[in-house]
Design an enzyme around this catalytic site. Sequence first.
Site, PDB file in Angstrom:
ATOM      1  N   TYR A  58     -20.385  31.811  44.900  1.00  0.00           N
ATOM      2  CA  TYR A  58     -19.637  30.716  44.297  1.00  0.00           C
ATOM      3  C   TYR A  58     -18.523  31.215  43.376  1.00  0.00           C
ATOM      4  CZ  TYR A  58     -23.089  27.141  45.679  1.00  0.00           C
ATOM      5  OH  TYR A  58     -23.891  26.280  46.376  1.00  0.00           O
ATOM      6  N   GLU A  79     -12.712   5.396   4.609  1.00  0.00           N
ATOM      7  CA  GLU A  79     -12.416   6.179   5.820  1.00  0.00           C
ATOM      8  C   GLU A  79     -13.759   6.540   6.443  1.00  0.00           C
ATOM      9  OE1 GLU A  79      -9.868   9.260   4.327  1.00  0.00           O
ATOM     10  OE2 GLU A  79      -8.396   7.806   3.613  1.00  0.00           O
ATOM     11  N   ARG A  83     -15.812  32.030  45.966  1.00  0.00           N
ATOM     12  CA  ARG A  83     -15.414  30.947  46.865  1.00  0.00           C
ATOM     13  C   ARG A  83     -14.978  29.692  46.116  1.00  0.00           C
ATOM     14  NH1 ARG A  83     -19.752  27.931  49.938  1.00  0.00           N
ATOM     15  NH2 ARG A  83     -21.010  29.658  49.169  1.00  0.00           N
ATOM     16  N   HIS A 133      -4.529  16.248  -3.143  1.00  0.00           N
ATOM     17  CA  HIS A 133      -4.881  16.384  -1.727  1.00  0.00           C
ATOM     18  C   HIS A 133      -4.711  17.811  -1.212  1.00  0.00           C
ATOM     19  CE1 HIS A 133      -5.181  12.123  -1.924  1.00  0.00           C
ATOM     20  NE2 HIS A 133      -5.249  11.941  -0.618  1.00  0.00           N
ATOM     21  N   ASN A 145       0.578  11.966   5.681  1.00  0.00           N
ATOM     22  CA  ASN A 145      -0.195  11.055   6.515  1.00  0.00           C
ATOM     23  C   ASN A 145       0.234  11.200   7.964  1.00  0.00           C
ATOM     24  OD1 ASN A 145      -1.912   8.812   7.134  1.00  0.00           O
ATOM     25  ND2 ASN A 145      -1.544   8.080   5.052  1.00  0.00           N
ATOM     26  N   TYR A 193       0.827  -1.205   0.000  1.00  0.00           N
ATOM     27  CA  TYR A 193       0.000   0.000   0.000  1.00  0.00           C
ATOM     28  C   TYR A 193       0.864   1.259   0.000  1.00  0.00           C
ATOM     29  CZ  TYR A 193      -3.166   3.678   1.589  1.00  0.00           C
ATOM     30  OH  TYR A 193      -3.869   4.854   1.692  1.00  0.00           O
ATOM     31  N   PHE A 252      -2.632   7.151  12.412  1.00  0.00           N
ATOM     32  CA  PHE A 252      -2.877   8.524  11.961  1.00  0.00           C
ATOM     33  C   PHE A 252      -4.197   9.081  12.480  1.00  0.00           C
ATOM     34  CE2 PHE A 252      -4.074   5.353   8.756  1.00  0.00           C
ATOM     35  CZ  PHE A 252      -5.453   5.465   8.847  1.00  0.00           C
TER      36      PHE A 252
END
Length: 511
Positions: free
Chosen positions: A282, A416, A285, A83, A196, A53, A330
């Site tokens: 509050y 994905e 405190r 990309h 990646n 791959y 990844f």
Amino acid sequence: MNVIVQPTGITPADVVAVARHGAKVEISEEAVAAMGRSRAIVDGIEASGRPVYGVSTGFGALANTSIAPQRRAELQHALIRSHAAGVGAPMPREVVRAMMLLRVRSLALGLSGVRPKLAQGLVDLLNHDITPWVPEHGSLGASGDLAPLAHCALVLLGEGWVLGKDGARVDAAQALHAAHLEPLDLVAKEGLALINGTDGMLGMLLLAIEDAGHLFAMADVTAALAIEAMLGSERPFLPELHSIRPHPGQASSAANIHKLLQDSAIMDSHRDDLAHAVQDAYSMRCAPQVAGAARDTLEFARTTAARELRSVVDNPVVLTDGRVESTGNFHGAPLGFAADFLAIAAAEVGAIAERRVDRLLDVARNRELPPFLSPDAGVNSGLMIAQYTAAGIVAENRRLANPASVDSLPTSGMQEDHVSMGWAAAKKLRTVLDNLTSLLAVELLSAVRGIQLRAPLSPSPAGRAAVAAVEGFAGEPGPDRFLAPVLEQGRAVIADRALRTEIEAAVGPLL
């Protein structure tokens, strides 16, 4: 100082030094050797012709598509171009520099199968102050920060854009030529190794951790100043009251506030009057309980980021025994969760600060201070609208505190099918922290006004330092003035380390 990238990685301080302070980067001889050994394995795979791959196949949903040897270099270049598909405004220079350094770190670990010259190409960009133009939208934190890293990688090829000194978009080839740098040609596996990983979201998280650590300390400062101005009690911050609920962040915050309230004539004026304030509100405190929980969340984020700095997040990885294995390292879930948790915590630190501001301005609750801290209320509105601004920011932070990491969308033909949204989580965390800076600036200004109005009683050393820091641009209580520039300068005081350093010189280190 120079940051030297070792095969064992780098430190958070290294990332800050390169991203924000322009530190130069070197790759150690050991890291070069580790990359060389890893590349030799990939070259052997290439020669053998077996399918692997990212080396001899396509990517994502195209993982089963075999690529002919003569087209494998073309595949790597095509990957980067396709990309680099982000849109929107450019990411800040410091984020891109952090991302590039972290990609060098990832390659230098020696499990990515790339030539050392690839990592050196990124180092050359950093050292020549060439910052790729990386659009804000594009990453899902799935196979890491694919689109942002591709925009960085494209510059190595002499393509794409870089961020000019004036913020303009500059042609990458022009920037490389001006720096006497040559574009790189990629070989098998290298395009994938450049994009990646979790480097973008990790870079943003590391920078956010650096900022949050300082802002949480300043939140203790502004809380103490507000409590002092409102004639609050120091008793809720006694250490024995926090040892019985042993959250470490709470103990640290309480110790800071208690320390900051000492040696104050304002506090002395009611210290022994137990009927003066049986119980403070509050927002006064419980300040250590909220800020302390945020500190503990920050420590979780630090631990997560430190682990990621030691992690190999590439895919596939080239193991030292010669195997090339596909991983899911990844995936940005650890970083997305940490960023979301920290955004929630920071939002609450700001929310409780705004509640103290509201109390300081309210004549019914601020223990005899004038309405909206104006000596001539009516004609003048004092800090009324500064609190409006703070309330609007709190509302925005609440929207931003909604977690991004639960909002997965499937991509790549369902290959994905679960993504982390870690990039989005880290990006909005930075916005929350920027907003927190503004909220603490409003509290700082309000508390200083309250302390000034307690004259002739003298404040604590922290109060004196804060008044001195603020008076120069905000003046003394009096007629209304243009508040926007005052708040901008208040932001600068909160973000800068000078006031904190001066206070620590007077009272000792803050935790």
